[in-house]
Design a protein around this motif. Structure first.
Motif, short mmCIF file in Angstrom:
data_model
loop_
_atom_site.label_atom_id
_atom_site.label_comp_id
_atom_site.label_asym_id
_atom_site.label_seq_id
_atom_site.Cartn_x
_atom_site.Cartn_y
_atom_site.Cartn_z
N ALA A 96 37.83 44.11 -43.50
CA ALA A 96 37.90 44.80 -44.76
C ALA A 96 39.10 45.49 -44.70
N LEU A 97 39.65 45.82 -43.58
CA LEU A 97 41.18 46.48 -43.58
C LEU A 97 42.32 45.82 -44.10
N GLY A 98 41.95 44.32 -43.67
CA GLY A 98 43.03 43.25 -44.29
C GLY A 98 43.00 43.03 -45.67
N ASP A 99 41.64 43.16 -46.35
CA ASP A 99 41.33 43.00 -47.76
C ASP A 99 41.94 43.98 -48.61
N ARG A 100 42.04 45.25 -48.00
CA ARG A 100 42.50 46.51 -48.88
C ARG A 100 44.07 46.62 -48.62
N TYR A 101 44.55 46.08 -47.64
CA TYR A 101 46.09 46.58 -46.95
C TYR A 101 47.08 45.65 -46.82
N ASP A 102 46.35 44.28 -46.55
CA ASP A 102 47.42 43.27 -46.35
C ASP A 102 48.49 43.10 -47.49
N TRP A 122 37.88 53.44 -33.79
CA TRP A 122 37.01 52.90 -34.79
C TRP A 122 36.00 53.97 -35.39
N LYS A 123 35.59 54.80 -34.61
CA LYS A 123 34.43 55.68 -35.03
C LYS A 123 34.87 56.67 -35.95
N PHE A 124 36.22 57.05 -35.90
CA PHE A 124 36.71 57.84 -37.22
C PHE A 124 37.03 57.10 -38.43
N LEU A 125 37.17 55.89 -38.44
CA LEU A 125 37.60 54.88 -39.57
C LEU A 125 36.14 54.45 -40.22
N GLU A 126 35.22 54.26 -39.25
CA GLU A 126 33.93 53.83 -39.78
C GLU A 126 32.66 54.62 -39.33
N PRO A 127 32.57 55.74 -39.90
CA PRO A 127 31.53 56.79 -39.43
C PRO A 127 30.23 56.30 -39.58
N GLU A 128 30.19 55.78 -40.57
CA GLU A 128 28.76 55.15 -41.12
C GLU A 128 28.95 53.34 -41.39
N LYS A 129 27.98 52.69 -40.81
CA LYS A 129 28.19 51.54 -41.12
C LYS A 129 28.57 50.91 -42.50
N LYS A 130 29.79 50.38 -42.40
CA LYS A 130 30.56 49.67 -43.89
C LYS A 130 30.80 50.94 -44.59
N TYR A 172 29.50 42.81 -32.03
CA TYR A 172 30.68 43.43 -31.88
C TYR A 172 31.76 42.59 -32.83
N ALA A 173 31.85 41.26 -32.84
CA ALA A 173 32.81 40.76 -33.77
C ALA A 173 32.50 40.75 -35.10
N GLU A 174 30.99 40.80 -35.27
CA GLU A 174 30.45 41.13 -36.71
C GLU A 174 30.92 42.37 -37.34
N TYR A 175 30.82 43.68 -36.59
CA TYR A 175 31.02 44.59 -36.96
C TYR A 175 32.25 45.37 -36.75
N PHE A 176 32.94 45.16 -35.69
CA PHE A 176 34.33 45.80 -35.46
C PHE A 176 35.15 44.60 -36.03
N GLY A 177 34.94 43.50 -35.99
CA GLY A 177 35.81 42.45 -36.83
C GLY A 177 35.60 42.22 -38.25
N GLY A 178 34.44 42.91 -38.49
CA GLY A 178 34.15 43.07 -39.98
C GLY A 178 34.90 44.35 -40.57
N MET A 179 35.24 45.27 -39.62
CA MET A 179 35.99 46.57 -40.40
C MET A 179 37.56 46.11 -40.25
N ILE A 180 37.85 45.23 -39.49
CA ILE A 180 39.27 44.68 -39.50
C ILE A 180 39.49 43.94 -40.79
#
Length: 487
Positions: A186-192, A100-108, A176-184
């Motif tokens: 966002a991933l779905g919004d872009r790549y699904d 995760w740290k590499f995909l979201e180096p700064e919040k959002k 944890y669900a807000e931010y890690f889950g939020g990254m997931i």
């Protein structure tokens, strides 16, 4: 000129043929072409199945020795145009696991460019990308993103604190669900639905995202984390590690989810420390049933990862051929479609076992019998019958179609059938139908060809286990005489 048409159903009266006494149709009717293609024993490279590269792509050098890398950005190798994988099968899947740290180096602030490049390189190497974003690994260098660590504090002593794969942060913390889950999300919004994204590997807790301690989650935390995936990926398949009954069954209650395990081949790696316990003998056979996953293969892919590497099997565990074959046979029993060998070489003394395994892994379609009339009049139906056999252990999960092509010179008409390829389970398949020959199709002798194609471009995508493949991927069946309508 290429034209695409849809298959038309038989009229109901034609099905009366099947009601006739056996003696009346036990012989081939006159003027009926009967094609029985010769089955081949080649190892077939097909989409969504077989071996995969790990943190690498086709044509890259493998990991040296018995080690491997994971969790970090891809180190792209120079590519000389040769897709050969030395001492490793060619693949159609590239698996990338990153923290995760590499995909979201700064919040959002998301490094989509890293994923975009991996998808593009996979496509150019004849692969699709299977992706897992792990929340963390082990040690400070594999921690959650710094901004999230600063937010939640330095405490790493949580409910699941196994020294091997402890929780690094509290998954019950709603952030944890807000931010890690939020990254997931966002991933779905872009790549699904991205055509080069093979699947997303569900990762919620534990080192490397392997799910350790998932059984200790509250139902609220479990649902929030799983929902971040199942709400976000409706087109791209999801694959879940076999974690615990509650977590896996909840995921499957939302949408069909495939499953995977990550220690195929453990016949006793840690048996001396664990009272003889092993994954292959004591965990997988029981837990597949306990998690009610034994029939999931009929609708979603099953993907396995090697325990250690092939070289560690040989050099450290001292496995013999019989043990290797046992491992492969068990995976086939569980309907494996794809396998991650961690881009480690296959020992030459086991290469024949691996080839035999690959001939059974996933789907393997052979056309056994195909019939059609010797001639047909334009603007009329051309009925055909077909008997197929899936000689593999799983269906094809891709959105492909069975197509018939009539070719006369430059005229090529493709007819997309309504055969449900996803329902072609291991064993025999009968699909009988008809195509409508267009009124303007040129009279004379034409070629009848067959292929399993993608629905958008109508290009062949699946190598069949039969002879007759042409340079463009279609399979030649025989000749057909097209007659003009004199009426």
């Amino acid at each position: 000129m290429k034209r695409t048409l849809l298959i038309l159903k038989f009229p109901a009266t034609l099905f009366l043929y099947f009601l006739l006494p056996l003696s009346l149709y036990s012989q081939n009717p006159d003027k009926l072409k009967v094609i029985k293609p010769k089955v081949i024993n080649d190892v077939l490279i097909n989409p969504g199945m077989g071996f995969m590269t790990f943190q690498r792509f086709n044509g890259d050098d493998l990991n040296p020795g018995s080690g491997w890398t994971e969790g970090y950005p891809i180190e792209y190798q120079s590519f000389d145009g040769d897709l050969t994988n030395k001492d490793h099968p060619a693949t159609t899947i590239a698996y990338w696991r990153i923290y995760w740290k590499f995909l979201e180096p700064e919040k959002k602030v998301y490094r989509w460019d890293m994923i975009d490049r991996a998808l593009e390189v996979a496509r150019t190497r004849g692969q699709t990308l299977l992706l897992r974003i792990a929340p963390y690994g082990t040690g400070d260098e594999r921690d959650v993103p710094k901004w999230y660590r600063d937010m939640v504090g330095s405490d790493k002593d949580w409910k699941y604190n196994n020294p091997v794969n402890a929780w690094m942060v509290d998954p019950e913390d709603p952030r944890y669900a807000e931010y890690f889950g939020g990254m997931i999300r966002a991933l779905g919004d872009r790549y699904d639905g991205h055509p080069d994204l093979e699947a997303v590997d569900i990762s919620i807790v534990g080192a490397w995202g392997e799910g350790a301690g998932s059984d200790l989650l509250s139902q609220d935390a479990r649902e929030a984390l799983i929902n971040s995936y199942t709400d976000s990926f409706k087109k791209t398949p999801l694959i879940a590690l076999m974690m615990d009954r509650k977590t896996n069954m909840y995921a499957n209650s939302q949408i069909p989810v495939g499953w995977r395990v990550d220690c195929i081949g453990d016949l006793g790696f840690w048996a001396s420390e664990q009272n003889g316990w092993s994954h292959m003998y004591d965990f997988y056979p029981r837990e597949i049933i306990n998690c009610d996953m034994q029939d999931d293969w009929m609708r979603s892919p099953v993907s396995f990862e090697i325990c250690g590497t092939f070289l560690s099997w040989r050099d450290k565990q001292k496995y013999n051929r019989e043990q290797v074959k046992y491992i492969f046979d068990q995976s086939l029993k569980w309907h494996i479609s794809s396998f991650n060998a961690k881009s480690s070489p296959v020992p030459p003394e086991w290469s024949d076992l691996v080839d035999d395994w690959l001939r059974k892994m996933g789907y393997r379609f052979a056309l056994r019998r195909f019939t059609y009339p010797e001639s047909v009049t334009v603007n009329e139906k051309l009925p055909f019958t077909s008997w197929w056999e899936n000689m593999g252990v799983a269906p094809c999960y891709k959105d492909f179609a069975l197509a018939i092509r009539l070719k006369n010179g430059d005229r090529k008409d493709v007819f997309i059938t309504d055969a449900n390829i996803n329902s072609w389970l291991p064993g025999d398949i009968v699909f009988d139908n008809a195509i409508y020959v267009p009124w303007d199709f040129p009279a004379g002798i034409c070629d009848v060809q067959v292929a399993i194609v993608d629905k958008s471009g109508q290009e062949p995508r699946v190598n069949l286990a039969i002879e007759g493949k042409m340079s463009d991927g279609w399979y030649e069946l025989g000749k057909l005489e097209i007659l003009l309508n004199d009426k």
